[in-house]
Scaffold this motif. Structure first.
Motif, short mmCIF file in Angstrom:
data_model
loop_
_atom_site.label_atom_id
_atom_site.label_comp_id
_atom_site.label_asym_id
_atom_site.label_seq_id
_atom_site.Cartn_x
_atom_site.Cartn_y
_atom_site.Cartn_z
N MET A 1 0.83 -1.20 0.00
CA MET A 1 0.00 0.00 0.00
C MET A 1 0.86 1.26 0.00
N LEU A 2 2.00 1.21 0.75
CA LEU A 2 2.89 2.36 0.76
C LEU A 2 3.46 2.64 -0.63
N ASP A 3 3.86 1.58 -1.33
CA ASP A 3 4.37 1.74 -2.69
C ASP A 3 3.31 2.30 -3.62
N ALA A 4 2.07 1.82 -3.46
CA ALA A 4 0.97 2.30 -4.31
C ALA A 4 0.67 3.76 -4.05
N LEU A 5 0.67 4.15 -2.78
CA LEU A 5 0.42 5.55 -2.44
C LEU A 5 1.52 6.45 -2.99
N SER A 6 2.78 6.00 -2.84
CA SER A 6 3.89 6.79 -3.36
C SER A 6 3.85 6.90 -4.88
N LEU A 7 3.53 5.79 -5.55
CA LEU A 7 3.44 5.82 -7.01
C LEU A 7 2.31 6.75 -7.45
N GLY A 8 1.15 6.64 -6.81
CA GLY A 8 0.03 7.51 -7.17
C GLY A 8 0.35 8.97 -6.94
N ALA A 9 0.98 9.28 -5.80
CA ALA A 9 1.35 10.67 -5.52
C ALA A 9 2.39 11.17 -6.51
N GLY A 10 3.35 10.29 -6.84
CA GLY A 10 4.39 10.69 -7.79
C GLY A 10 3.84 10.95 -9.17
N LEU A 11 2.96 10.09 -9.64
CA LEU A 11 2.38 10.26 -10.97
C LEU A 11 1.53 11.52 -11.05
N SER A 12 0.72 11.76 -10.02
CA SER A 12 -0.17 12.92 -10.06
C SER A 12 0.63 14.22 -9.94
N TRP A 13 1.60 14.26 -9.03
CA TRP A 13 2.43 15.47 -8.88
C TRP A 13 3.22 15.76 -10.16
N ALA A 14 3.87 14.73 -10.70
CA ALA A 14 4.66 14.92 -11.92
C ALA A 14 3.78 15.31 -13.10
N SER A 15 2.55 14.80 -13.14
CA SER A 15 1.63 15.16 -14.22
C SER A 15 1.30 16.64 -14.20
N GLY A 16 1.25 17.21 -13.00
CA GLY A 16 0.98 18.64 -12.91
C GLY A 16 2.08 19.50 -13.50
N LEU A 17 3.28 18.94 -13.60
CA LEU A 17 4.41 19.66 -14.19
C LEU A 17 4.64 19.27 -15.64
N ARG A 18 4.75 17.97 -15.89
CA ARG A 18 5.07 17.44 -17.22
C ARG A 18 4.30 16.14 -17.43
N GLY A 149 11.77 13.27 -8.97
CA GLY A 149 10.57 12.95 -8.19
C GLY A 149 10.04 11.56 -8.48
N LEU A 150 9.99 11.18 -9.76
CA LEU A 150 9.51 9.85 -10.11
C LEU A 150 10.45 8.77 -9.58
N ALA A 151 11.75 9.02 -9.65
CA ALA A 151 12.71 8.05 -9.12
C ALA A 151 12.52 7.86 -7.61
N LEU A 152 12.32 8.95 -6.88
CA LEU A 152 12.09 8.84 -5.45
C LEU A 152 10.77 8.14 -5.15
N ALA A 153 9.73 8.45 -5.94
CA ALA A 153 8.42 7.83 -5.71
C ALA A 153 8.48 6.32 -5.85
N VAL A 154 9.33 5.84 -6.76
CA VAL A 154 9.42 4.40 -7.01
C VAL A 154 10.40 3.73 -6.07
N PHE A 155 11.56 4.34 -5.84
CA PHE A 155 12.62 3.66 -5.11
C PHE A 155 12.78 4.12 -3.66
N ALA A 156 12.20 5.26 -3.29
CA ALA A 156 12.29 5.75 -1.91
C ALA A 156 10.95 6.36 -1.51
N PRO A 157 9.92 5.53 -1.37
CA PRO A 157 8.56 6.05 -1.16
C PRO A 157 8.40 6.89 0.10
N LEU A 158 9.04 6.51 1.20
CA LEU A 158 8.90 7.28 2.43
C LEU A 158 9.48 8.69 2.26
N VAL A 159 10.64 8.75 1.64
CA VAL A 159 11.26 10.06 1.40
C VAL A 159 10.37 10.91 0.50
N PHE A 160 9.84 10.29 -0.55
CA PHE A 160 9.01 11.05 -1.49
C PHE A 160 7.74 11.54 -0.82
#
Length: 210
Positions: A1-18, A149-160
């Motif tokens: 669940m932590l990985d899924a939350l981090s991935l979802g947050a990473g994708l949505s945040w990054a989408s707002g930029l690029r 940001g995407l790298a952190l979301a995938v490989f370091a979810p707590l940090v992201f």
């Protein structure tokens, strides 16, 4: 669940930029088995999606570096980045409970909107300056932020996720100030243009009378 939350947050945040760069990177990484996407996002690894995202990412790369046109591009993408961020955030949870996916979509849309509005407001302030190099610097910084940001979301979810909490707090503080700054800049520009053209008309009228 932590990985899924981090991935979802990473994708949505990054989408707002690029948005297109985000889809391209995630699709390529999934295609290379660097990351594992839930079934609900498996379409991102499709060659057709990757190809379309690559073309649009190249278009956005140049469009975002043209002063003034980048603000028009951001305005149009207000109706694209935010819904896309909501869909990607919900899809990151896979086939979860519909209520949970709805909450994820709302949170993802909010996060994408915060990133998008912060970016758009910052770029609008930059466009008030006639110096064009700042657009290239800002755009390149955004590209780099998306990759990191995407790298952190995938490989370091707590940090992201910790960084995302800090970003939401910062965006809540910065957005009203950016809006006031943009309004003040455009008022000053309008006053300057009005004084300039008004003075020209008065001078022309005086010359005719003489």
């Amino acid at each position: 669940m932590l990985d899924a939350l981090s991935l979802g947050a990473g994708l949505s945040w990054a989408s707002g930029l690029r948005l297109y760069l985000t889809v391209l990177l995630v699709g390529v990484f999934a295609r290379l088995d660097i990351i594992h996407l839930p079934g609900s996002l498996s379409a991102l690894a499709s060659p057709w999606v990757i190809g379309a995202a690559a073309i649009l990412a190249v278009v956005e790369f140049f469009a975002d570096r043209i002063p003034a046109f980048d603000s028009l591009w951001d305005a149009i993408h207000t109706f694209i980045r935010i819904p896309a961020g909501a869909l990607l955030a919900a899809g990151a949870l896979g086939h979860a409970d519909p209520t949970l996916m709805t909450i994820a979509a709302l949170a993802g849309g909010t996060l994408a909107g915060s990133a998008h509005l912060t970016k758009a407001g910052t770029r609008a302030l930059i466009n008030l300056s006639p110096e064009p190099l700042s657009n290239w610097i800002a755009s390149s910084t955004e590209d780099l932020l998306v990759c990191i940001g995407l790298a952190l979301a995938v490989f370091a979810p707590l940090v992201f996720l910790a960084l995302m909490i800090a970003f939401v707090v910062f965006a809540g503080w910065a957005l009203p100030r950016l809006w006031r700054g943009v309004q003040g800049g455009f008022r000053a520009m309008a006053a300057h243009m009005g004084a300039r053209f008004g003075g020209s008309r008065l001078t022309s009228f005086g010359s005719k009378r003489d």
